[in-house]
Design a protein around this motif. Sequence first.
Motif, PDB file in Angstrom:
ATOM      1  N   ALA A  72       0.857  -1.189   0.000  1.00 57.62           N
ATOM      2  CA  ALA A  72       0.000   0.000   0.000  1.00 57.62           C
ATOM      3  C   ALA A  72       0.894   1.239   0.000  1.00 57.62           C
ATOM      4  N   THR A  73       1.843   1.229  -0.922  1.00 54.37           N
ATOM      5  CA  THR A  73       2.911   2.235  -0.958  1.00 54.37           C
ATOM      6  C   THR A  73       2.600   3.404  -1.881  1.00 54.37           C
ATOM      7  N   GLY A  74       1.361   3.527  -2.367  1.00 58.02           N
ATOM      8  CA  GLY A  74       1.036   4.607  -3.280  1.00 58.02           C
ATOM      9  C   GLY A  74       1.456   4.284  -4.705  1.00 58.02           C
ATOM     10  N   GLY A  75       1.315   5.281  -5.584  1.00 56.46           N
ATOM     11  CA  GLY A  75       1.573   5.074  -6.994  1.00 56.46           C
ATOM     12  C   GLY A  75       3.016   5.303  -7.389  1.00 56.46           C
ATOM     13  N   PHE A  76       3.219   5.543  -8.698  1.00 55.52           N
ATOM     14  CA  PHE A  76       4.577   5.714  -9.222  1.00 55.52           C
ATOM     15  C   PHE A  76       4.751   7.072  -9.900  1.00 55.52           C
ATOM     16  N   GLU A  77       3.922   8.042  -9.524  1.00 56.99           N
ATOM     17  CA  GLU A  77       3.895   9.327 -10.225  1.00 56.99           C
ATOM     18  C   GLU A  77       5.171  10.148 -10.077  1.00 56.99           C
ATOM     19  N   LEU A 122       5.145  -1.190  -6.879  1.00 58.40           N
ATOM     20  CA  LEU A 122       4.985  -1.715  -8.236  1.00 58.40           C
ATOM     21  C   LEU A 122       6.177  -2.564  -8.640  1.00 58.40           C
ATOM     22  N   LEU A 123       7.375  -2.074  -8.378  1.00 62.66           N
ATOM     23  CA  LEU A 123       8.580  -2.802  -8.762  1.00 62.66           C
ATOM     24  C   LEU A 123       8.683  -4.125  -8.003  1.00 62.66           C
ATOM     25  N   MET A 124       8.305  -4.131  -6.737  1.00 64.24           N
ATOM     26  CA  MET A 124       8.334  -5.383  -5.976  1.00 64.24           C
ATOM     27  C   MET A 124       7.308  -6.371  -6.509  1.00 64.24           C
ATOM     28  N   ALA A 125       6.125  -5.859  -6.875  1.00 63.89           N
ATOM     29  CA  ALA A 125       5.079  -6.736  -7.397  1.00 63.89           C
ATOM     30  C   ALA A 125       5.482  -7.334  -8.740  1.00 63.89           C
ATOM     31  N   GLY A 143       6.113 -11.452  -9.929  1.00 68.04           N
ATOM     32  CA  GLY A 143       5.323 -12.094 -10.969  1.00 68.04           C
ATOM     33  C   GLY A 143       3.895 -11.626 -11.064  1.00 68.04           C
ATOM     34  N   ALA A 144       3.606 -10.424 -10.566  1.00 68.01           N
ATOM     35  CA  ALA A 144       2.236  -9.930 -10.554  1.00 68.01           C
ATOM     36  C   ALA A 144       1.749  -9.547 -11.952  1.00 68.01           C
ATOM     37  N   GLN A 145       0.487  -9.819 -12.196  1.00 65.92           N
ATOM     38  CA  GLN A 145      -0.192  -9.339 -13.391  1.00 65.92           C
ATOM     39  C   GLN A 145      -0.501  -7.854 -13.189  1.00 65.92           C
ATOM     40  N   LEU A 146      -0.291  -7.055 -14.212  1.00 66.03           N
ATOM     41  CA  LEU A 146      -0.516  -5.614 -14.098  1.00 66.03           C
ATOM     42  C   LEU A 146      -1.799  -5.207 -14.813  1.00 66.03           C
ATOM     43  N   GLY A 158      -2.542   2.589 -11.896  1.00 61.84           N
ATOM     44  CA  GLY A 158      -2.190   1.243 -12.327  1.00 61.84           C
ATOM     45  C   GLY A 158      -1.310   0.526 -11.330  1.00 61.84           C
ATOM     46  N   GLY A 159      -1.293  -0.779 -11.440  1.00 60.21           N
ATOM     47  CA  GLY A 159      -0.469  -1.579 -10.546  1.00 60.21           C
ATOM     48  C   GLY A 159      -0.849  -3.043 -10.654  1.00 60.21           C
ATOM     49  N   PRO A 160      -0.459  -3.852  -9.679  1.00 60.25           N
ATOM     50  CA  PRO A 160      -0.821  -5.271  -9.704  1.00 60.25           C
ATOM     51  C   PRO A 160      -2.333  -5.467  -9.637  1.00 60.25           C
TER      52      PRO A 160
END
Length: 551
Positions: free
Chosen positions: A254-259, A287-290, A294-297, A487-489
Amino acid sequence: MVSEETKWDLEADVVVLGSGGAAMTAAISAHDFGAKEVVILEKTGMVGGTTAMSGGMLWIPNNHHQLELGFEDSDDEIVAYLDALSPGALDPETLGAFMEGGPEMLRYLAERTPVRLHVFADFPDYQSYLPGAKPDGGRSLDNEAFCFEQLGKWASRVNPSKMAYPLRGSLMEAVNGTLDEAALAEREAHDYRGLGQALAGSLFKAVLDRGIPVEFEKRARRLVKDGDRVIGVVAEDADGRDFRVRARRGVVIATGGFEWNEKLVQIFLRGPLTGPVSVPENEGDGLLMAIDAGAQLGNMQNAFWMQSVLEFKPQHRNAKPNYLLGSDERARPGAILVNRAGKRFVNEAANYNALGKTLHAFDAGTHSYANLPYWLIIDQRYRSKYQTFNTPPGGPIPPYMMHADTLEELAAAAGIDPDGLKATVARFNDMVRNGHDDDFNRGDATYDNFYMWGDTEFEAPFRTLGLIDQGPYFAVRMEAGALGTAGGPKTNGDAQVLDWSGNPIQGLYAAGNAMSAVLGEAYGGAGGTLGPGLTFGYLAGRHLGSHIPNH
Protein backbone atom coordinates in the motif's frame (compact mmCIF):
# COMPACT_ATOMS: atom_id res chain seq x y z
CA MET A 1 15.04 -18.10 -2.03
CA VAL A 2 14.90 -18.15 1.76
CA SER A 3 18.50 -19.03 2.49
CA GLU A 4 19.85 -15.48 2.51
CA GLU A 5 17.01 -14.38 4.81
CA THR A 6 17.51 -16.95 7.58
CA LYS A 7 17.89 -14.18 10.13
CA TRP A 8 14.87 -11.94 10.54
CA ASP A 9 15.12 -8.56 12.28
CA LEU A 10 11.39 -8.60 13.01
CA GLU A 11 8.52 -11.06 12.70
CA ALA A 12 4.78 -10.42 12.48
CA ASP A 13 1.60 -12.04 11.23
CA VAL A 14 1.00 -9.25 8.72
CA VAL A 15 3.38 -6.65 7.29
CA VAL A 16 1.83 -3.54 5.74
CA LEU A 17 3.97 -1.41 3.44
CA GLY A 18 3.03 2.27 3.61
CA SER A 19 0.99 4.34 6.04
CA GLY A 20 -1.66 6.13 3.99
CA GLY A 21 -5.38 5.60 4.39
CA ALA A 22 -5.45 2.23 2.61
CA ALA A 23 -2.42 0.98 4.53
CA MET A 24 -3.67 1.94 7.98
CA THR A 25 -7.12 0.51 7.22
CA ALA A 26 -5.46 -2.76 6.18
CA ALA A 27 -3.43 -2.85 9.39
CA ILE A 28 -6.31 -2.24 11.79
CA SER A 29 -8.71 -4.61 10.03
CA ALA A 30 -6.08 -7.38 9.89
CA HIS A 31 -5.58 -6.93 13.63
CA ASP A 32 -9.28 -6.91 14.43
CA PHE A 33 -10.05 -9.96 12.30
CA GLY A 34 -7.45 -12.12 13.98
CA ALA A 35 -3.88 -11.23 12.99
CA LYS A 36 -2.70 -10.01 16.36
CA GLU A 37 0.86 -9.13 15.37
CA VAL A 38 0.76 -6.48 12.65
CA VAL A 39 3.53 -4.07 11.72
CA ILE A 40 3.62 -1.08 9.37
CA LEU A 41 6.79 -0.26 7.44
CA GLU A 42 6.91 3.42 6.46
CA LYS A 43 9.44 4.81 4.01
CA THR A 44 9.61 8.24 5.69
CA GLY A 45 9.48 9.62 9.20
CA MET A 46 5.81 10.61 8.80
CA VAL A 47 2.49 8.80 8.48
CA GLY A 48 -0.59 9.53 6.41
CA GLY A 49 0.83 9.53 2.90
CA THR A 50 -1.15 11.47 0.33
CA THR A 51 -4.33 10.82 2.35
CA ALA A 52 -3.21 13.33 4.98
CA MET A 53 -2.52 15.96 2.32
CA SER A 54 -5.88 15.54 0.56
CA GLY A 55 -9.47 16.62 1.02
CA GLY A 56 -10.03 13.28 2.74
CA MET A 57 -13.41 12.51 1.16
CA LEU A 58 -14.55 8.95 0.36
CA TRP A 59 -16.76 8.03 -2.60
CA ILE A 60 -18.75 4.96 -1.53
CA PRO A 61 -22.08 4.30 -3.28
CA ASN A 62 -25.03 2.86 -1.35
CA ASN A 63 -23.47 3.74 2.01
CA HIS A 64 -25.47 3.72 5.23
CA HIS A 65 -25.02 7.46 5.78
CA GLN A 66 -26.80 8.35 2.55
CA LEU A 67 -29.53 5.76 3.11
CA GLU A 68 -30.25 7.14 6.58
CA LEU A 69 -30.81 10.57 5.02
CA GLY A 70 -33.14 9.21 2.37
CA PHE A 71 -30.72 9.23 -0.58
CA GLU A 72 -31.74 6.18 -2.58
CA ASP A 73 -29.20 4.08 -4.46
CA SER A 74 -29.12 0.72 -6.22
CA ASP A 75 -26.66 -1.76 -7.71
CA ASP A 76 -28.11 -1.17 -11.18
CA GLU A 77 -27.52 2.58 -10.93
CA ILE A 78 -23.98 2.14 -9.62
CA VAL A 79 -23.02 -0.27 -12.40
CA ALA A 80 -24.64 1.88 -15.08
CA TYR A 81 -22.74 4.96 -13.92
CA LEU A 82 -19.35 3.29 -13.56
CA ASP A 83 -19.71 1.42 -16.86
CA ALA A 84 -20.45 4.73 -18.60
CA LEU A 85 -17.30 6.21 -17.03
CA SER A 86 -15.04 3.25 -17.81
CA PRO A 87 -16.74 1.27 -20.59
CA GLY A 88 -15.66 -2.34 -20.94
CA ALA A 89 -12.90 -2.00 -18.33
CA LEU A 90 -14.61 -3.14 -15.12
CA ASP A 91 -13.85 -6.54 -13.62
CA PRO A 92 -17.05 -8.05 -12.18
CA GLU A 93 -15.31 -9.65 -9.19
CA THR A 94 -13.44 -6.59 -7.95
CA LEU A 95 -16.34 -4.26 -8.78
CA GLY A 96 -18.67 -6.47 -6.79
CA ALA A 97 -16.17 -6.54 -3.92
CA PHE A 98 -16.06 -2.74 -3.91
CA MET A 99 -19.84 -2.37 -4.03
CA GLU A 100 -20.34 -4.83 -1.17
CA GLY A 101 -17.17 -4.12 0.78
CA GLY A 102 -17.32 -0.31 0.69
CA PRO A 103 -20.48 0.04 2.80
CA GLU A 104 -19.24 -2.75 5.10
CA MET A 105 -15.92 -0.95 5.55
CA LEU A 106 -17.73 2.28 6.50
CA ARG A 107 -19.81 0.53 9.14
CA TYR A 108 -16.66 -1.12 10.49
CA LEU A 109 -14.83 2.22 10.76
CA ALA A 110 -17.84 3.80 12.48
CA GLU A 111 -18.05 1.00 15.04
CA ARG A 112 -14.40 0.22 15.68
CA THR A 113 -12.36 3.38 15.06
CA PRO A 114 -12.43 7.15 15.74
CA VAL A 115 -13.17 7.84 12.03
CA ARG A 116 -16.37 9.89 11.75
CA LEU A 117 -17.93 10.58 8.37
CA HIS A 118 -21.08 12.24 7.07
CA VAL A 119 -22.71 12.92 3.73
CA PHE A 120 -21.54 16.16 2.13
CA ALA A 121 -24.96 17.62 1.38
CA ASP A 122 -25.67 18.25 -2.31
CA PHE A 123 -22.20 17.19 -3.49
CA PRO A 124 -22.99 15.73 -6.94
CA ASP A 125 -21.29 12.86 -8.68
CA TYR A 126 -18.70 14.31 -11.03
CA GLN A 127 -20.43 13.27 -14.28
CA SER A 128 -23.89 14.02 -12.98
CA TYR A 129 -25.45 13.84 -16.47
CA LEU A 130 -24.60 10.16 -17.03
CA PRO A 131 -27.01 7.28 -16.36
CA GLY A 132 -26.92 6.11 -12.77
CA ALA A 133 -25.30 9.30 -11.47
CA LYS A 134 -26.53 11.08 -8.36
CA PRO A 135 -26.72 14.82 -9.14
CA ASP A 136 -28.14 15.48 -5.66
CA GLY A 137 -25.24 13.76 -3.92
CA GLY A 138 -25.06 11.14 -1.20
CA ARG A 139 -22.13 9.02 -2.36
CA SER A 140 -19.33 11.40 -1.27
CA LEU A 141 -18.54 11.41 2.44
CA ASP A 142 -16.81 14.16 4.40
CA ASN A 143 -14.84 13.81 7.65
CA GLU A 144 -15.85 15.28 10.97
CA ALA A 145 -13.01 17.33 12.44
CA PHE A 146 -10.65 15.25 14.56
CA CYS A 147 -8.89 16.43 17.72
CA PHE A 148 -5.16 15.91 17.26
CA GLU A 149 -4.61 16.28 21.00
CA GLN A 150 -5.69 12.63 21.13
CA LEU A 151 -2.50 11.69 19.32
CA GLY A 152 -0.25 13.25 21.94
CA LYS A 153 3.40 13.22 20.90
CA TRP A 154 2.47 11.41 17.69
CA ALA A 155 0.54 14.39 16.28
CA SER A 156 3.70 15.81 14.72
CA ARG A 157 4.18 12.57 12.80
CA VAL A 158 1.17 13.17 10.48
CA ASN A 159 1.93 14.62 7.06
CA PRO A 160 0.72 18.24 6.67
CA SER A 161 -2.23 19.18 4.49
CA LYS A 162 -1.95 20.50 0.96
CA MET A 163 -5.45 21.97 0.83
CA ALA A 164 -6.18 25.69 0.85
CA TYR A 165 -9.31 25.37 2.97
CA PRO A 166 -9.44 26.05 6.75
CA LEU A 167 -8.59 22.89 8.64
CA ARG A 168 -10.44 23.33 11.93
CA GLY A 169 -13.77 21.94 10.74
CA SER A 170 -15.14 19.51 8.24
CA LEU A 171 -14.97 20.40 4.56
CA MET A 172 -18.69 21.13 4.56
CA GLU A 173 -18.29 23.46 7.55
CA ALA A 174 -15.35 25.19 5.88
CA VAL A 175 -17.16 25.73 2.59
CA ASN A 176 -20.44 26.83 4.18
CA GLY A 177 -18.83 28.94 6.90
CA THR A 178 -21.00 27.40 9.60
CA LEU A 179 -18.45 27.72 12.42
CA ASP A 180 -18.54 31.01 14.34
CA GLU A 181 -15.41 32.65 15.73
CA ALA A 182 -15.85 31.15 19.18
CA ALA A 183 -16.21 27.63 17.80
CA LEU A 184 -13.20 28.11 15.54
CA ALA A 185 -11.13 29.39 18.46
CA GLU A 186 -12.12 26.37 20.54
CA ARG A 187 -11.23 24.02 17.69
CA GLU A 188 -7.89 25.74 17.21
CA ALA A 189 -7.08 25.62 20.92
CA HIS A 190 -7.48 21.84 20.91
CA ASP A 191 -5.91 21.26 17.49
CA TYR A 192 -8.96 20.01 15.65
CA ARG A 193 -8.29 19.27 11.98
CA GLY A 194 -10.57 18.41 9.09
CA LEU A 195 -10.20 17.06 5.56
CA GLY A 196 -7.46 14.46 4.98
CA GLN A 197 -5.87 15.44 8.28
CA ALA A 198 -8.97 14.19 10.09
CA LEU A 199 -9.03 10.91 8.17
CA ALA A 200 -5.32 10.19 8.55
CA GLY A 201 -5.28 11.35 12.18
CA SER A 202 -8.27 9.23 13.24
CA LEU A 203 -6.92 6.16 11.44
CA PHE A 204 -3.52 6.71 13.08
CA LYS A 205 -5.27 6.87 16.46
CA ALA A 206 -6.84 3.48 15.68
CA VAL A 207 -3.37 2.12 14.85
CA LEU A 208 -1.94 3.45 18.12
CA ASP A 209 -4.90 2.16 20.16
CA ARG A 210 -4.17 -1.35 18.92
CA GLY A 211 -0.47 -1.11 19.67
CA ILE A 212 0.41 -1.65 16.02
CA PRO A 213 4.03 -0.51 15.63
CA VAL A 214 5.12 1.77 12.82
CA GLU A 215 8.70 1.20 11.73
CA PHE A 216 9.73 4.60 10.37
CA GLU A 217 12.37 5.16 7.68
CA LYS A 218 12.12 1.57 6.49
CA ARG A 219 11.87 1.63 2.70
CA ALA A 220 10.62 -1.72 1.40
CA ARG A 221 12.87 -2.89 -1.41
CA ARG A 222 12.08 -6.52 -2.23
CA LEU A 223 9.78 -9.33 -1.29
CA VAL A 224 11.04 -12.63 0.08
CA LYS A 225 9.46 -15.79 -1.31
CA ASP A 226 9.51 -19.42 -0.25
CA GLY A 227 8.60 -21.22 -3.44
CA ASP A 228 5.54 -19.40 -4.78
CA ARG A 229 4.60 -17.83 -1.46
CA VAL A 230 5.59 -14.38 -0.18
CA ILE A 231 6.89 -14.80 3.37
CA GLY A 232 8.49 -11.45 4.11
CA VAL A 233 10.11 -8.28 2.91
CA VAL A 234 13.56 -6.73 2.91
CA ALA A 235 13.54 -3.01 3.68
CA GLU A 236 16.29 -0.44 3.73
CA ASP A 237 16.80 1.66 6.85
CA ALA A 238 17.97 5.28 7.02
CA ASP A 239 21.61 4.15 6.90
CA GLY A 240 21.11 1.94 3.85
CA ARG A 241 21.24 -1.32 5.81
CA ASP A 242 18.89 -4.24 5.21
CA PHE A 243 15.99 -4.66 7.63
CA ARG A 244 14.37 -8.08 7.19
CA VAL A 245 10.79 -8.66 8.31
CA ARG A 246 9.05 -12.01 8.26
CA ALA A 247 5.32 -12.07 7.45
CA ARG A 248 3.69 -15.24 8.76
CA ARG A 249 0.41 -14.56 6.94
CA GLY A 250 1.21 -12.03 4.27
CA VAL A 251 2.38 -8.65 3.01
CA VAL A 252 0.12 -5.78 1.95
CA ILE A 253 1.56 -3.41 -0.66
CA ALA A 254 0.00 0.00 0.00
CA THR A 255 2.91 2.23 -0.96
CA GLY A 256 1.04 4.61 -3.28
CA GLY A 257 1.57 5.07 -6.99
CA PHE A 258 4.58 5.71 -9.22
CA GLU A 259 3.89 9.33 -10.23
CA TRP A 260 7.25 10.59 -8.89
CA ASN A 261 9.27 8.02 -10.84
CA GLU A 262 10.08 9.67 -14.16
CA LYS A 263 11.16 6.45 -15.82
CA LEU A 264 8.00 4.55 -14.88
CA VAL A 265 5.83 7.51 -15.89
CA GLN A 266 7.42 7.58 -19.34
CA ILE A 267 7.06 3.82 -19.77
CA PHE A 268 3.45 3.40 -18.69
CA LEU A 269 1.29 6.53 -18.73
CA ARG A 270 -0.86 7.61 -21.66
CA GLY A 271 0.83 11.01 -21.84
CA PRO A 272 2.92 13.52 -19.91
CA LEU A 273 2.59 13.88 -16.14
CA THR A 274 4.51 17.02 -15.20
CA GLY A 275 3.21 18.08 -11.79
CA PRO A 276 2.23 15.40 -9.24
CA VAL A 277 0.59 16.69 -6.06
CA SER A 278 1.09 13.59 -3.92
CA VAL A 279 3.87 12.89 -1.45
CA PRO A 280 7.16 12.73 -3.41
CA GLU A 281 8.01 9.33 -1.95
CA ASN A 282 5.49 7.72 -4.34
CA GLU A 283 8.16 6.36 -6.63
CA GLY A 284 6.67 2.99 -7.53
CA ASP A 285 8.46 0.91 -4.90
CA GLY A 286 5.45 -1.38 -4.49
CA LEU A 287 4.98 -1.72 -8.24
CA LEU A 288 8.58 -2.80 -8.76
CA MET A 289 8.33 -5.38 -5.98
CA ALA A 290 5.08 -6.74 -7.40
CA ILE A 291 6.56 -7.02 -10.89
CA ASP A 292 9.51 -8.94 -9.46
CA ALA A 293 7.08 -11.28 -7.69
CA GLY A 294 5.32 -12.09 -10.97
CA ALA A 295 2.24 -9.93 -10.55
CA GLN A 296 -0.19 -9.34 -13.39
CA LEU A 297 -0.52 -5.61 -14.10
CA GLY A 298 -3.55 -3.58 -15.03
CA ASN A 299 -4.73 -0.04 -15.82
CA MET A 300 -1.12 1.12 -16.19
CA GLN A 301 -1.88 3.92 -18.67
CA ASN A 302 -4.17 5.83 -16.33
CA ALA A 303 -3.72 8.24 -13.44
CA PHE A 304 -6.03 10.25 -11.23
CA TRP A 305 -5.40 13.52 -13.03
CA MET A 306 -5.29 16.89 -11.30
CA GLN A 307 -4.25 20.30 -12.59
CA SER A 308 -1.36 21.84 -10.69
CA VAL A 309 1.06 24.77 -10.56
CA LEU A 310 4.78 24.65 -9.90
CA GLU A 311 6.00 26.90 -7.12
CA PHE A 312 9.30 28.38 -8.22
CA LYS A 313 10.85 27.91 -4.79
CA PRO A 314 10.70 24.22 -3.80
CA GLN A 315 9.34 23.75 -0.29
CA HIS A 316 8.97 19.99 -0.10
CA ARG A 317 11.36 17.77 1.77
CA ASN A 318 14.29 16.24 -0.11
CA ALA A 319 14.43 19.42 -2.22
CA LYS A 320 11.81 18.08 -4.62
CA PRO A 321 9.53 20.61 -6.33
CA ASN A 322 6.22 21.49 -4.73
CA TYR A 323 3.10 21.64 -6.88
CA LEU A 324 -0.03 23.52 -5.84
CA LEU A 325 -3.48 22.05 -6.44
CA GLY A 326 -5.29 23.67 -9.37
CA SER A 327 -8.87 22.42 -9.08
CA ASP A 328 -10.78 25.54 -8.00
CA GLU A 329 -9.35 28.59 -9.74
CA ARG A 330 -10.28 27.59 -13.29
CA ALA A 331 -13.96 27.04 -12.43
CA ARG A 332 -14.69 30.47 -10.97
CA PRO A 333 -16.26 33.33 -12.96
CA GLY A 334 -13.69 35.23 -14.99
CA ALA A 335 -11.18 32.42 -15.58
CA ILE A 336 -10.37 30.38 -18.65
CA LEU A 337 -7.74 27.87 -19.72
CA VAL A 338 -5.95 28.31 -23.04
CA ASN A 339 -3.27 26.46 -24.98
CA ARG A 340 -0.29 28.00 -26.74
CA ALA A 341 -2.54 28.98 -29.67
CA GLY A 342 -4.52 31.09 -27.22
CA LYS A 343 -7.59 28.87 -27.63
CA ARG A 344 -9.86 27.35 -25.04
CA PHE A 345 -9.98 23.55 -25.27
CA VAL A 346 -12.24 22.38 -22.45
CA ASN A 347 -15.08 23.21 -20.09
CA GLU A 348 -13.02 24.76 -17.30
CA ALA A 349 -15.59 23.72 -14.67
CA ALA A 350 -15.32 20.03 -15.50
CA ASN A 351 -13.96 17.70 -12.85
CA TYR A 352 -10.20 17.53 -12.57
CA ASN A 353 -9.76 13.89 -13.61
CA ALA A 354 -11.78 14.27 -16.82
CA LEU A 355 -10.13 17.60 -17.63
CA GLY A 356 -6.70 16.03 -17.23
CA LYS A 357 -7.36 13.64 -20.11
CA THR A 358 -7.83 16.56 -22.54
CA LEU A 359 -4.18 17.52 -21.99
CA HIS A 360 -3.11 14.44 -23.93
CA ALA A 361 -4.77 15.41 -27.21
CA PHE A 362 -2.11 14.92 -29.88
CA ASP A 363 -1.71 17.26 -32.86
CA ALA A 364 -0.38 15.20 -35.78
CA GLY A 365 0.39 18.34 -37.77
CA THR A 366 2.88 19.70 -35.26
CA HIS A 367 3.68 16.30 -33.70
CA SER A 368 3.06 17.69 -30.24
CA TYR A 369 0.43 17.74 -27.53
CA ALA A 370 -2.00 20.44 -28.62
CA ASN A 371 -2.92 21.49 -25.07
CA LEU A 372 0.49 21.34 -23.42
CA PRO A 373 1.62 23.72 -22.17
CA TYR A 374 -1.54 25.53 -21.08
CA TRP A 375 -2.33 28.59 -18.96
CA LEU A 376 -4.93 29.96 -16.59
CA ILE A 377 -6.02 33.46 -17.71
CA ILE A 378 -7.67 35.87 -15.26
CA ASP A 379 -8.03 39.63 -14.83
CA GLN A 380 -7.77 42.17 -12.03
CA ARG A 381 -11.43 41.75 -11.04
CA TYR A 382 -10.79 38.07 -10.42
CA ARG A 383 -7.56 38.67 -8.49
CA SER A 384 -9.27 41.21 -6.25
CA LYS A 385 -12.14 38.90 -5.37
CA TYR A 386 -10.85 35.32 -5.22
CA GLN A 387 -8.00 33.41 -3.68
CA THR A 388 -5.65 32.22 -6.43
CA PHE A 389 -3.81 29.07 -5.39
CA ASN A 390 -1.93 30.11 -2.23
CA THR A 391 -2.43 33.87 -2.72
CA PRO A 392 -5.33 35.63 -0.94
CA PRO A 393 -7.57 38.10 -2.81
CA GLY A 394 -5.60 41.21 -3.68
CA GLY A 395 -2.41 39.74 -2.23
CA PRO A 396 1.09 40.17 -3.65
CA ILE A 397 1.60 38.79 -7.13
CA PRO A 398 3.31 35.39 -6.69
CA PRO A 399 6.40 34.60 -8.77
CA TYR A 400 4.60 31.94 -10.82
CA MET A 401 2.02 34.49 -12.07
CA MET A 402 2.79 36.60 -15.17
CA HIS A 403 0.98 39.92 -15.65
CA ALA A 404 0.63 42.71 -18.21
CA ASP A 405 -1.62 45.66 -18.95
CA THR A 406 -3.03 44.15 -22.13
CA LEU A 407 -3.86 40.66 -23.32
CA GLU A 408 -1.43 41.00 -26.22
CA GLU A 409 1.45 41.88 -23.89
CA LEU A 410 0.51 39.04 -21.54
CA ALA A 411 0.44 36.56 -24.40
CA ALA A 412 3.85 37.66 -25.65
CA ALA A 413 5.35 37.27 -22.18
CA ALA A 414 3.83 33.81 -21.68
CA GLY A 415 4.55 32.41 -25.13
CA ILE A 416 0.90 32.35 -26.20
CA ASP A 417 -0.29 33.45 -29.64
CA PRO A 418 -1.41 37.10 -29.02
CA ASP A 419 -4.08 37.20 -31.74
CA GLY A 420 -5.45 33.86 -30.63
CA LEU A 421 -5.74 34.91 -26.98
CA LYS A 422 -7.34 38.25 -27.82
CA ALA A 423 -9.92 36.58 -30.07
CA THR A 424 -10.65 33.86 -27.51
CA VAL A 425 -11.26 36.30 -24.67
CA ALA A 426 -13.49 38.45 -26.89
CA ARG A 427 -15.58 35.44 -27.89
CA PHE A 428 -15.76 34.18 -24.32
CA ASN A 429 -16.96 37.58 -23.07
CA ASP A 430 -19.66 37.68 -25.76
CA MET A 431 -20.90 34.25 -24.68
CA VAL A 432 -20.91 35.33 -21.02
CA ARG A 433 -23.06 38.34 -21.92
CA ASN A 434 -25.43 36.02 -23.79
CA GLY A 435 -25.57 33.66 -20.80
CA HIS A 436 -24.30 30.49 -22.44
CA ASP A 437 -20.96 28.89 -23.32
CA ASP A 438 -21.69 27.73 -26.87
CA ASP A 439 -18.22 26.19 -27.25
CA PHE A 440 -18.03 23.85 -24.24
CA ASN A 441 -21.39 24.22 -22.42
CA ARG A 442 -19.69 25.38 -19.25
CA GLY A 443 -22.35 26.03 -16.65
CA ASP A 444 -24.92 23.60 -18.05
CA ALA A 445 -24.19 20.64 -15.76
CA THR A 446 -25.07 20.43 -12.07
CA TYR A 447 -21.44 19.87 -11.15
CA ASP A 448 -20.31 23.00 -13.04
CA ASN A 449 -22.33 25.20 -10.70
CA PHE A 450 -21.58 23.40 -7.46
CA TYR A 451 -21.11 26.03 -4.79
CA MET A 452 -17.79 24.61 -3.62
CA TRP A 453 -16.08 25.66 -6.86
CA GLY A 454 -18.13 28.57 -8.12
CA ASP A 455 -19.36 31.86 -6.73
CA THR A 456 -22.58 31.56 -4.73
CA GLU A 457 -23.21 35.28 -5.14
CA PHE A 458 -24.59 34.40 -8.57
CA GLU A 459 -27.09 31.94 -9.98
CA ALA A 460 -26.27 29.33 -12.61
CA PRO A 461 -24.58 29.57 -15.08
CA PHE A 462 -22.92 32.72 -13.70
CA ARG A 463 -21.54 30.83 -10.73
CA THR A 464 -18.87 29.75 -13.20
CA LEU A 465 -19.20 32.16 -16.13
CA GLY A 466 -17.80 35.71 -15.80
CA LEU A 467 -16.24 38.44 -17.90
CA ILE A 468 -12.49 38.88 -18.39
CA ASP A 469 -12.22 42.58 -19.19
CA GLN A 470 -10.47 44.50 -16.40
CA GLY A 471 -6.69 44.93 -16.78
CA PRO A 472 -4.10 44.19 -15.80
CA TYR A 473 -4.33 40.59 -16.94
CA PHE A 474 -2.64 37.54 -15.45
CA ALA A 475 -1.44 34.16 -16.69
CA VAL A 476 -0.31 31.11 -14.73
CA ARG A 477 1.37 28.24 -16.51
CA MET A 478 -0.37 25.04 -15.43
CA GLU A 479 0.95 21.49 -15.18
CA ALA A 480 -0.43 18.11 -16.19
CA GLY A 481 -0.63 16.95 -12.60
CA ALA A 482 -2.00 13.91 -10.82
CA LEU A 483 -3.21 12.91 -7.39
CA GLY A 484 -1.58 9.56 -8.06
CA THR A 485 -1.30 6.84 -10.65
CA ALA A 486 -4.10 4.31 -11.13
CA GLY A 487 -2.19 1.24 -12.33
CA GLY A 488 -0.47 -1.58 -10.55
CA PRO A 489 -0.82 -5.27 -9.70
CA LYS A 490 -4.26 -6.71 -10.40
CA THR A 491 -6.10 -8.23 -7.48
CA ASN A 492 -9.11 -10.39 -6.82
CA GLY A 493 -12.02 -9.45 -4.59
CA ASP A 494 -10.02 -10.23 -1.45
CA ALA A 495 -7.22 -7.85 -2.53
CA GLN A 496 -4.90 -10.78 -3.24
CA VAL A 497 -2.39 -9.99 -6.00
CA LEU A 498 -2.82 -12.15 -9.09
CA ASP A 499 -0.15 -13.66 -11.30
CA TRP A 500 -0.32 -13.68 -15.11
CA SER A 501 -2.38 -16.88 -15.04
CA GLY A 502 -4.98 -15.21 -12.83
CA ASN A 503 -4.04 -17.14 -9.72
CA PRO A 504 -3.42 -15.45 -6.34
CA ILE A 505 0.22 -15.03 -5.34
CA GLN A 506 -0.02 -16.50 -1.87
CA GLY A 507 0.87 -14.08 0.89
CA LEU A 508 0.72 -10.93 -1.31
CA TYR A 509 -1.98 -8.26 -1.23
CA ALA A 510 -2.35 -4.74 -2.60
CA ALA A 511 -4.54 -1.72 -1.85
CA GLY A 512 -4.85 1.98 -2.61
CA ASN A 513 -2.99 3.56 -5.51
CA ALA A 514 -0.44 0.74 -5.41
CA MET A 515 -2.99 -1.63 -7.00
CA SER A 516 -4.72 -1.64 -10.36
CA ALA A 517 -7.66 0.70 -9.77
CA VAL A 518 -10.82 -1.33 -9.34
CA LEU A 519 -12.83 1.33 -11.21
CA GLY A 520 -10.43 1.53 -14.15
CA GLU A 521 -10.23 5.10 -15.44
CA ALA A 522 -13.49 6.04 -13.70
CA TYR A 523 -13.52 8.74 -11.05
CA GLY A 524 -17.05 8.71 -9.73
CA GLY A 525 -17.02 11.72 -7.46
CA ALA A 526 -15.22 13.43 -4.60
CA GLY A 527 -13.23 10.71 -2.85
CA GLY A 528 -12.91 8.61 -5.99
CA THR A 529 -9.46 7.38 -4.95
CA LEU A 530 -9.82 7.09 -1.19
CA GLY A 531 -13.17 5.26 -1.27
CA PRO A 532 -11.90 2.25 -3.25
CA GLY A 533 -8.48 2.53 -1.59
CA LEU A 534 -9.76 2.16 1.97
CA THR A 535 -12.22 -0.50 0.85
CA PHE A 536 -9.49 -2.75 -0.52
CA GLY A 537 -7.29 -2.04 2.48
CA TYR A 538 -10.17 -3.28 4.61
CA LEU A 539 -10.72 -6.34 2.39
CA ALA A 540 -7.01 -7.22 2.50
CA GLY A 541 -6.93 -6.98 6.27
CA ARG A 542 -10.15 -8.93 6.68
CA HIS A 543 -8.88 -11.79 4.52
CA LEU A 544 -5.47 -11.88 6.18
CA GLY A 545 -7.00 -11.80 9.64
CA SER A 546 -9.80 -14.29 9.17
CA HIS A 547 -8.77 -16.69 6.39
CA ILE A 548 -5.00 -17.02 6.36
CA PRO A 549 -3.19 -19.18 8.94
CA ASN A 550 0.31 -18.38 10.12
CA HIS A 551 3.16 -20.00 8.19
